[in-house]
Design a protein around this motif. Structure first.
Motif, PDB file in Angstrom:
ATOM      1  N   TYR A  19     -12.984  64.590  -2.250  1.00 42.78           N
ATOM      2  CA  TYR A  19     -12.871  65.777  -3.078  1.00 42.78           C
ATOM      3  C   TYR A  19     -12.898  67.033  -2.205  1.00 42.78           C
ATOM      4  CZ  TYR A  19     -13.514  63.051  -7.358  1.00 42.78           C
ATOM      5  OH  TYR A  19     -13.356  62.171  -8.404  1.00 42.78           O
ATOM      6  N   SER A  20     -11.795  67.297  -1.527  1.00 42.88           N
ATOM      7  CA  SER A  20     -11.752  68.420  -0.591  1.00 42.88           C
ATOM      8  C   SER A  20     -11.951  69.756  -1.280  1.00 42.88           C
ATOM      9  CB  SER A  20     -10.408  68.428   0.157  1.00 42.88           C
ATOM     10  OG  SER A  20     -10.275  67.276   0.954  1.00 42.88           O
ATOM     11  N   TRP A  21     -11.605  69.843  -2.562  1.00 41.91           N
ATOM     12  CA  TRP A  21     -11.696  71.124  -3.267  1.00 41.91           C
ATOM     13  C   TRP A  21     -13.120  71.426  -3.758  1.00 41.91           C
ATOM     14  CZ3 TRP A  21      -9.157  66.760  -4.803  1.00 41.91           C
ATOM     15  CH2 TRP A  21      -9.628  66.107  -5.935  1.00 41.91           C
TER      16      TRP A  21
ATOM     17  N   ALA B 207       1.941  78.487  -9.995  1.00 44.62           N
ATOM     18  CA  ALA B 207       0.778  78.900  -9.199  1.00 44.62           C
ATOM     19  C   ALA B 207       0.457  77.935  -8.068  1.00 44.62           C
ATOM     20  CB  ALA B 207      -0.441  79.037 -10.113  1.00 44.62           C
ATOM     21  N   LEU B 208       0.960  76.715  -8.131  1.00 45.59           N
ATOM     22  CA  LEU B 208       0.702  75.713  -7.095  1.00 45.59           C
ATOM     23  C   LEU B 208       1.977  75.382  -6.342  1.00 45.59           C
ATOM     24  CD1 LEU B 208      -1.562  73.283  -9.167  1.00 45.59           C
ATOM     25  CD2 LEU B 208      -2.317  74.813  -7.328  1.00 45.59           C
ATOM     26  N   PRO B 209       1.878  74.947  -5.093  1.00 43.30           N
ATOM     27  CA  PRO B 209       3.077  74.555  -4.344  1.00 43.30           C
ATOM     28  C   PRO B 209       3.815  73.418  -5.061  1.00 43.30           C
ATOM     29  CG  PRO B 209       1.192  74.756  -2.871  1.00 43.30           C
ATOM     30  CD  PRO B 209       0.657  74.843  -4.274  1.00 43.30           C
ATOM     31  N   GLU B 210       5.114  73.370  -4.880  1.00 37.11           N
ATOM     32  CA  GLU B 210       5.920  72.336  -5.513  1.00 37.11           C
ATOM     33  C   GLU B 210       5.476  70.952  -5.043  1.00 37.11           C
ATOM     34  OE1 GLU B 210      10.630  71.083  -6.097  1.00 37.11           O
ATOM     35  OE2 GLU B 210      10.064  72.815  -4.862  1.00 37.11           O
ATOM     36  N   GLY B 211       5.269  70.061  -5.989  1.00 36.00           N
ATOM     37  CA  GLY B 211       4.888  68.695  -5.660  1.00 36.00           C
ATOM     38  C   GLY B 211       3.404  68.472  -5.448  1.00 36.00           C
ATOM     39  N   PHE B 212       2.599  69.522  -5.597  1.00 36.08           N
ATOM     40  CA  PHE B 212       1.166  69.402  -5.331  1.00 36.08           C
ATOM     41  C   PHE B 212       0.473  68.553  -6.385  1.00 36.08           C
ATOM     42  CE2 PHE B 212      -3.185  70.663  -6.193  1.00 36.08           C
ATOM     43  CZ  PHE B 212      -3.767  70.606  -4.930  1.00 36.08           C
ATOM     44  N   THR B 213      -0.442  67.690  -5.944  1.00 45.25           N
ATOM     45  CA  THR B 213      -1.413  67.019  -6.803  1.00 45.25           C
ATOM     46  C   THR B 213      -2.731  66.996  -6.044  1.00 45.25           C
ATOM     47  OG1 THR B 213      -1.017  64.782  -5.959  1.00 45.25           O
ATOM     48  CG2 THR B 213       0.361  65.519  -7.802  1.00 45.25           C
ATOM     49  N   LYS B 214      -3.824  66.890  -6.758  1.00 45.30           N
ATOM     50  CA  LYS B 214      -5.124  66.877  -6.087  1.00 45.30           C
ATOM     51  C   LYS B 214      -5.274  65.656  -5.185  1.00 45.30           C
ATOM     52  CE  LYS B 214      -7.685  64.654  -9.883  1.00 45.30           C
ATOM     53  NZ  LYS B 214      -8.791  64.795 -10.846  1.00 45.30           N
TER      54      LYS B 214
ATOM     55  N   LYS C 137      -3.043  64.459  -3.274  1.00 44.20           N
ATOM     56  CA  LYS C 137      -2.298  64.696  -2.036  1.00 44.20           C
ATOM     57  C   LYS C 137      -2.739  65.985  -1.335  1.00 44.20           C
ATOM     58  CE  LYS C 137       1.912  62.539  -3.930  1.00 44.20           C
ATOM     59  NZ  LYS C 137       3.338  62.800  -4.268  1.00 44.20           N
ATOM     60  N   ILE C 138      -3.895  66.500  -1.689  1.00 45.16           N
ATOM     61  CA  ILE C 138      -4.288  67.838  -1.253  1.00 45.16           C
ATOM     62  C   ILE C 138      -4.289  68.000   0.264  1.00 45.16           C
ATOM     63  CG2 ILE C 138      -6.762  67.333  -1.329  1.00 45.16           C
ATOM     64  CD1 ILE C 138      -7.185  70.202  -2.351  1.00 45.16           C
ATOM     65  N   THR C 139      -4.689  66.976   1.011  1.00 43.15           N
ATOM     66  CA  THR C 139      -4.803  67.129   2.462  1.00 43.15           C
ATOM     67  C   THR C 139      -3.459  67.389   3.130  1.00 43.15           C
ATOM     68  OG1 THR C 139      -4.694  64.718   2.714  1.00 43.15           O
ATOM     69  CG2 THR C 139      -6.885  65.728   2.622  1.00 43.15           C
ATOM     70  N   SER C 140      -2.367  67.006   2.491  1.00 40.94           N
ATOM     71  CA  SER C 140      -1.043  67.250   3.071  1.00 40.94           C
ATOM     72  C   SER C 140      -0.498  68.622   2.698  1.00 40.94           C
ATOM     73  CB  SER C 140      -0.056  66.161   2.629  1.00 40.94           C
ATOM     74  OG  SER C 140       0.104  66.166   1.219  1.00 40.94           O
TER      75      SER C 140
END
Length: 455
Positions: free
Chosen positions: A52-54, A227-234, A236-239
């Motif tokens: 859970y990096s966030w 508001a989030l980068p294209e393709g973002f999911t939690k 995959k956050i580290t990438s």
């Protein structure tokens, strides 16, 4: 200046005695920061916690709303949290951040981690996140038995978190505050992006889509964008740490040094909003001020209520509103209300604000101008230039005049006649002081007005 009462507001306890209400920031550490306990079987989420990096070190609820769940035809509590991922020492334990992993903790070098007495953050390895959380709501439910579903991040810093070379691009996004208006959930937060992309930003989602992270949009010079980068999911956050966010624009400029900005609506007004801002003065003093708006985007100048010599002495940290009856943080009356905050000892304090303090002349002038007229100026807000765009039905005289919020004439930008058809003229405002102005455009005898924000 006013001085808040040093009064503890009791909000219940873990034993379940009395109601348990979330009024301000609340952290979740307890004994969960013990690595031995995190690895034990008694901590059921310990494996997930590592990813859970966030919210690696901290996840505090800064704002909560009871919303209608259109999918399940029921109510839910939606909480916006401030998460942290940083190098930190808590008690005897050290925590390595998982964003900028090459910035290592050295136990004999306190500058490489957050902690100490007094507590100091290591900004080279500090990363903030604005996250969405929710659970089904029922009246009379026992709050201490509730576990929130975690949506992960719902906003992203314009500069991203890291540059391509792994160096620091921002400290992330922090200190959120939410309000419901016109069937949208609006969330204010501080973006700490470098290279002039910082300031108090704004994201929103329709109430029907608040559980969909990709449905959130942020304010940009060309309108509302994802508001989030294209393709973002939690997952995959580290990438995505070195991926830039949208080119969002601030509703409060970065040079304002805002710590937190919270908003409420006057229940005895139509589209009349008030904001409470905590900010750092150039002399390092801490101030708390009010701002006013009729559209949640354009805000008046500050009306200062409280000053402390420094952060350590402030008794009104992370301020939020509270109605006189104690029932709402986002709907208050003009006759008076409270501002809640905390001091350095964690005590919740409150400051009563009388109606005389919230009726400055500048606010009354500010509310004279609405945004019902066509969007004349693009982009808005603007740094140096904007264009006036019209559709003329016949040959017409076009006059554009810029006024201050006090009604003072600043400049005549356009005065000419033009044939029928599409009309567009560029106007330069680069020499003006940043702030809110009123653009008045006449097409023959028809008048239009629009507020312009100069960045």
């Amino acid at each position: 200046m006013a001085e808040p009462e040093d009064e503890i507001i009791r909000v219940g306890n873990k034993a379940g005695k009395g109601p348990f209400r979330i009024l301000s920031s609340a952290h979740w550490w307890g004994h969960f920061f013990d690595p031995v306990f995190l690895e034990s079987k008694s901590y059921e989420y310990h494996k997930e916690w590592q990813n859970y990096s966030w919210r690696r070190n901290y996840n505090g609820i800064f704002s909560a709303q009871i919303l209608s769940d259109s999918i399940k035809s029921s109510k839910m509590l939606f909480a916006v949290s401030h998460g942290e991922n940083k190098n930190e020492k808590i008690g005897e334990y050290y925590y390595q951040n998982t964003v900028r992993t090459d910035f290592k903790i050295h136990k004999d070098e306190p500058a490489t981690y957050s902690g100490g007495t007094p507590y100091k953050d290591c900004w080279e390895a500090y990363f903030g996140f604005v996250n969405g959380n929710w659970f089904p709501y029922k009246a009379g439910m026992t709050w201490q038995d509730v576990y929130l579903s975690d949506l992960g991040p719902i906003a992203w810093p314009s500069a991203g978190y890291l540059n391509q070379d792994g160096s620091l691009a921002s400290n992330g996004v922090r200190h959120p505050s939410a309000i419901v208006a016109d069937h949208f959930l609006y969330i204010y937060f501080v973006d700490s992006s470098k290279e002039g992309a910082s300031g108090v930003k704004l994201v929103r989602a329709s109430l029907a889509d608040v559980l969909k992270p990709q449905a959130y949009e942020t304010l940009t010079a060309s309108g509302w964008k994802p508001a989030l980068p294209e393709g973002f999911t939690k997952e995959k956050i580290t990438s995505f740490f070195n991926v830039k966010g949208p080119a969002s624009i601030p509703v409060l400029r970065p040079d304002q040094n805002t710590v937190r900005f919270s908003v409420a609506r006057f229940i005895d007004g139509v589209h009349e909003f008030i904001g409470v801002e905590e900010y750092i003065n150039p002399t390092d003093s801490i101030k708390v001020a009010l701002r006013f708006s009729s559209d949640l985007i354009h805000w008046s100048d500050r009306t200062v209520l409280y000053t402390a010599k420094n952060w350590e002495e402030s008794k009104l940290r992370y301020p939020i509103f509270l109605s006189q009856d104690g029932g709402s943080n986002t709907e208050i009356g003009k006759e008076g209300f409270f501002i809640l905050g905390t001091d350095g000892k964690g005590t919740v304090t409150k400051l009563y604000v009388h109606s005389k303090a919230i009726q400055p002349a500048s606010f009354q002038t500010f509310l004279k101008y609405d945004l019902q007229d066509p969007a004349l100026a693009v982009p808005n807000p603007a740094y140096d230039n904007f264009s006036v765009n019209l559709q003329l039905n016949a040959r017409s005289r076009v006059v554009a005049i810029l006024y201050s919020m006090a009604g003072q004439k600043i400049a005549r930008l356009i005065d000419e006649s033009s044939d029928a058809g599409s009309y567009s003229r560029m106007c330069n405002i680069g020499d003006l002081v940043p702030g809110i102005y009123v653009l008045e455009v006449w097409v023959n005898k028809q008048r239009y007005r629009q507020k312009i924000k100069k960045l």
